[in-house]
Design a protein around this motif. Sequence first.
Motif, PDB file in Angstrom:
ATOM      1  N   TYR A   7      -1.570 -14.608  -7.077  1.00 17.87           N
ATOM      2  CA  TYR A   7      -1.535 -13.380  -7.887  1.00 17.87           C
ATOM      3  C   TYR A   7      -1.779 -12.149  -7.025  1.00 17.87           C
ATOM      4  CZ  TYR A   7      -2.933  -9.763 -11.165  1.00 17.87           C
ATOM      5  OH  TYR A   7      -3.025  -8.581 -11.844  1.00 17.87           O
ATOM      6  N   LEU A   8      -2.771 -12.194  -6.140  1.00 11.52           N
ATOM      7  CA  LEU A   8      -3.092 -11.029  -5.307  1.00 11.52           C
ATOM      8  C   LEU A   8      -1.953 -10.700  -4.355  1.00 11.52           C
ATOM      9  CD1 LEU A   8      -6.860 -11.752  -4.522  1.00 11.52           C
ATOM     10  CD2 LEU A   8      -5.910 -10.070  -6.127  1.00 11.52           C
ATOM     11  N   LEU A   9      -1.341 -11.738  -3.759  1.00 14.70           N
ATOM     12  CA  LEU A   9      -0.178 -11.493  -2.883  1.00 14.70           C
ATOM     13  C   LEU A   9       0.957 -10.850  -3.673  1.00 14.70           C
ATOM     14  CD1 LEU A   9      -0.071 -14.790  -0.787  1.00 14.70           C
ATOM     15  CD2 LEU A   9      -0.618 -12.508   0.065  1.00 14.70           C
ATOM     16  N   GLY A  10       1.165 -11.326  -4.879  1.00 14.62           N
ATOM     17  CA  GLY A  10       2.240 -10.769  -5.708  1.00 14.62           C
ATOM     18  C   GLY A  10       1.971  -9.360  -6.159  1.00 14.62           C
ATOM     19  N   SER A  11       0.693  -9.021  -6.354  1.00 14.82           N
ATOM     20  CA  SER A  11       0.359  -7.688  -6.868  1.00 14.82           C
ATOM     21  C   SER A  11       0.532  -6.584  -5.826  1.00 14.82           C
ATOM     22  CB  SER A  11      -1.084  -7.686  -7.392  1.00 14.82           C
ATOM     23  OG  SER A  11      -2.006  -7.857  -6.318  1.00 14.82           O
ATOM     24  N   ILE A  12       0.704  -6.961  -4.570  1.00 15.17           N
ATOM     25  CA  ILE A  12       0.961  -5.953  -3.524  1.00 15.17           C
ATOM     26  C   ILE A  12       2.417  -5.512  -3.634  1.00 15.17           C
ATOM     27  CG2 ILE A  12       1.023  -5.495  -1.048  1.00 15.17           C
ATOM     28  CD1 ILE A  12      -1.107  -7.684  -0.716  1.00 15.17           C
ATOM     29  N   LEU A  13       2.631  -4.248  -3.992  1.00 14.37           N
ATOM     30  CA  LEU A  13       3.981  -3.720  -4.206  1.00 14.37           C
ATOM     31  C   LEU A  13       4.325  -2.712  -3.115  1.00 14.37           C
ATOM     32  CD1 LEU A  13       3.926  -3.063  -8.071  1.00 14.37           C
ATOM     33  CD2 LEU A  13       4.536  -5.154  -6.866  1.00 14.37           C
ATOM     34  N   PRO A  14       5.107  -3.100  -2.115  1.00 11.68           N
ATOM     35  CA  PRO A  14       5.511  -2.143  -1.079  1.00 11.68           C
ATOM     36  C   PRO A  14       6.232  -0.934  -1.657  1.00 11.68           C
ATOM     37  CG  PRO A  14       6.058  -4.383  -0.441  1.00 11.68           C
ATOM     38  CD  PRO A  14       5.616  -4.445  -1.856  1.00 11.68           C
ATOM     39  N   ALA A  15       6.989  -1.149  -2.724  1.00  8.99           N
ATOM     40  CA  ALA A  15       7.718  -0.039  -3.349  1.00  8.99           C
ATOM     41  C   ALA A  15       6.753   1.061  -3.776  1.00  8.99           C
ATOM     42  CB  ALA A  15       8.512  -0.542  -4.546  1.00  8.99           C
ATOM     43  N   TYR A  16       5.621   0.685  -4.318  1.00  6.59           N
ATOM     44  CA  TYR A  16       4.641   1.662  -4.789  1.00  6.59           C
ATOM     45  C   TYR A  16       3.927   2.338  -3.616  1.00  6.59           C
ATOM     46  CZ  TYR A  16       0.398   3.531  -6.923  1.00  6.59           C
ATOM     47  OH  TYR A  16      -0.631   4.365  -7.304  1.00  6.59           O
ATOM     48  N   PHE A  17       3.427   1.538  -2.681  1.00 10.04           N
ATOM     49  CA  PHE A  17       2.604   2.095  -1.595  1.00 10.04           C
ATOM     50  C   PHE A  17       3.434   2.923  -0.615  1.00 10.04           C
ATOM     51  CE2 PHE A  17      -0.058  -1.560  -2.912  1.00 10.04           C
ATOM     52  CZ  PHE A  17      -1.219  -0.850  -3.212  1.00 10.04           C
ATOM     53  N   LEU A  18       4.626   2.460  -0.261  1.00  6.26           N
ATOM     54  CA  LEU A  18       5.459   3.215   0.683  1.00  6.26           C
ATOM     55  C   LEU A  18       5.891   4.544   0.088  1.00  6.26           C
ATOM     56  CD1 LEU A  18       7.670   0.348   2.171  1.00  6.26           C
ATOM     57  CD2 LEU A  18       5.845   1.622   3.324  1.00  6.26           C
ATOM     58  N   THR A  19       6.236   4.545  -1.174  1.00  8.88           N
ATOM     59  CA  THR A  19       6.652   5.795  -1.819  1.00  8.88           C
ATOM     60  C   THR A  19       5.474   6.762  -1.932  1.00  8.88           C
ATOM     61  OG1 THR A  19       8.248   4.519  -3.121  1.00  8.88           O
ATOM     62  CG2 THR A  19       7.836   6.770  -3.819  1.00  8.88           C
ATOM     63  N   ARG A  20       4.294   6.235  -2.199  1.00  2.00           N
ATOM     64  CA  ARG A  20       3.094   7.066  -2.250  1.00  2.00           C
ATOM     65  C   ARG A  20       2.825   7.714  -0.890  1.00  2.00           C
ATOM     66  NH1 ARG A  20       0.832   9.345  -6.651  1.00  2.00           N
ATOM     67  NH2 ARG A  20       0.298   7.841  -8.263  1.00  2.00           N
ATOM     68  N   MET A  21       2.927   6.920   0.175  1.00  2.00           N
ATOM     69  CA  MET A  21       2.635   7.436   1.511  1.00  2.00           C
ATOM     70  C   MET A  21       3.684   8.442   1.986  1.00  2.00           C
ATOM     71  SD  MET A  21       1.148   4.226   3.705  1.00  2.00           S
ATOM     72  CE  MET A  21       2.600   3.221   3.469  1.00  2.00           C
ATOM     73  N   MET A  22       4.949   8.200   1.682  1.00  2.00           N
ATOM     74  CA  MET A  22       6.023   9.023   2.233  1.00  2.00           C
ATOM     75  C   MET A  22       6.341  10.246   1.373  1.00  2.00           C
ATOM     76  SD  MET A  22       8.582   6.038   3.614  1.00  2.00           S
ATOM     77  CE  MET A  22       9.618   7.234   4.455  1.00  2.00           C
ATOM     78  N   LEU A  23       6.269  10.089   0.055  1.00  2.00           N
ATOM     79  CA  LEU A  23       6.651  11.195  -0.827  1.00  2.00           C
ATOM     80  C   LEU A  23       5.517  11.693  -1.699  1.00  2.00           C
ATOM     81  CD1 LEU A  23      10.176   9.967  -2.056  1.00  2.00           C
ATOM     82  CD2 LEU A  23       9.640  11.424  -0.097  1.00  2.00           C
ATOM     83  N   GLY A  24       4.429  10.926  -1.742  1.00  2.00           N
ATOM     84  CA  GLY A  24       3.302  11.331  -2.568  1.00  2.00           C
ATOM     85  C   GLY A  24       3.548  11.191  -4.057  1.00  2.00           C
ATOM     86  N   ILE A  25       4.491  10.344  -4.454  1.00  2.00           N
ATOM     87  CA  ILE A  25       4.802  10.165  -5.873  1.00  2.00           C
ATOM     88  C   ILE A  25       4.765   8.683  -6.229  1.00  2.00           C
ATOM     89  CG2 ILE A  25       6.225  12.245  -6.011  1.00  2.00           C
ATOM     90  CD1 ILE A  25       8.678  10.473  -5.800  1.00  2.00           C
ATOM     91  N   ASP A  26       4.754   8.421  -7.523  1.00  5.47           N
ATOM     92  CA  ASP A  26       4.786   7.051  -8.041  1.00  5.47           C
ATOM     93  C   ASP A  26       6.246   6.660  -8.218  1.00  5.47           C
ATOM     94  OD1 ASP A  26       4.645   4.683  -9.485  1.00  5.47           O
ATOM     95  OD2 ASP A  26       3.014   5.355 -10.779  1.00  5.47           O
ATOM     96  N   ILE A  27       6.691   5.585  -7.554  1.00  2.00           N
ATOM     97  CA  ILE A  27       8.082   5.158  -7.625  1.00  2.00           C
ATOM     98  C   ILE A  27       8.510   4.863  -9.054  1.00  2.00           C
ATOM     99  CG2 ILE A  27       7.504   2.722  -7.269  1.00  2.00           C
ATOM    100  CD1 ILE A  27      10.645   4.556  -5.979  1.00  2.00           C
ATOM    101  N   ARG A  28       7.533   4.539  -9.904  1.00  2.00           N
ATOM    102  CA  ARG A  28       7.847   4.216 -11.296  1.00  2.00           C
ATOM    103  C   ARG A  28       8.141   5.454 -12.131  1.00  2.00           C
ATOM    104  NH1 ARG A  28       2.571   1.387 -12.974  1.00  2.00           N
ATOM    105  NH2 ARG A  28       1.848   3.274 -11.902  1.00  2.00           N
ATOM    106  N   SER A  29       7.935   6.636 -11.551  1.00  2.00           N
ATOM    107  CA  SER A  29       8.169   7.878 -12.293  1.00  2.00           C
ATOM    108  C   SER A  29       9.478   8.555 -11.895  1.00  2.00           C
ATOM    109  CB  SER A  29       7.005   8.845 -12.060  1.00  2.00           C
ATOM    110  OG  SER A  29       6.947   9.244 -10.690  1.00  2.00           O
TER     111      SER A  29
END
Length: 383
Positions: A7-29
């Motif tokens: 579960y913990l491995l699955g909960s790591i979402l590169p899509a979320y963290f990379l977008t946060r770091m590069m654009l400062g936004i939530d990819i889901r928005s």
Amino acid sequence: MPLVIGYLLGSILPAYFLTRMMLGIDIRSVGSGHAGTTNVYREVGLWPAVVTAFYDSTKGILAIQIAEAMGYPDYISFLSGYFAVIGHVFPFYLHFRGGKGAATTVGLLLFSLWNTWLTLPFPTLLTDLFFLLLIVSVLSWTTKKGDVVGIFVLPALSVLLTLRRVNDIWFIWLLIVTLMFINLKNILEEKLIELDEAGWRVFIRPTSFLLFVLGMTMEKGDFLLLTTVVFSVFFLADVVRLLSKRIHRFFHEELEFKIYRKDERKQISSISLFLLGVILSFLLFDKHIAFTAGCFLAFGDMAAKIIGASFGKRKLFDKTVEGTMVGLVIDLFIAYAISLSGLLDLSSALIGGLTATVCEILPLSIDDNVSVPLCSSLVMSLL
């Protein structure tokens, strides 16, 4: 413990963290609102999408490998991999709203298939892949929609693996059902398939397979009696509906949940005709032949109707080329599966499938719910 790791491995979402770091936004928005590879590629760029795709597709496999290294049995290791899918979809730190889980599920499925097909003889593998690729190729050409391709090829894959009696089939079925759910959800959200007001009937057509199974397992007389009773109920409902203006108005105008299609306002419903075709085929022909013809009617005809209504562009009599092509490859796959089960030889089943397709497209005076099972059963019986 391994389930928690998965579960913990699955909960790591590169899509979320990379977008946060590069654009400062939530990819889901932004974009499609999905925390997946495609949305990352469109909104952030290529290399973040590559990283996302790689990790999302392998984290379930990683969970399995960790559980195996810890000495847990296979079923626990597999469940650990599936918990990575759950973690991806429901990450705790994002209020349990993550991605769809398709990439992780596909990665696990490919991993399982690789281990499974390595145990099969090479000619067997090639033949299985040929029929699966035939379905994928024709559906890709007609629809150009991966989710639509998935809802047809995934059941075909599960049938093949079940007939091959592979090990750990329960886990593969779990993955396939998960992917089917994801595909159907995408199809409904994006409205990829267009059906009439009683279109739900097309999707429940595969449940008639249970009726054919009864025809194979019950005594012939008992099965015909049961099916005739069911047919009589639907046929009587049709007669009353067509003779009584009040009841006709209720079903076609007042009732919000539509049971009958628009083209059935002045005629017997396809439900009754379908049951009539089943009764006649099991009455007149060997049960193995009738079972095969019923599968052509339930699955091939269903596929032709769905694709023809939603993606058909080229007319062929009163059908479409696209729907006919998909119906044909589904019928050919059914024939192949029937031959693997030992019910009929491959050549007879293939010709039966071809006959079913021809009957479905020809503008015959008899409804295809009756002509398809009768004509294909007759040809297979003669062979």
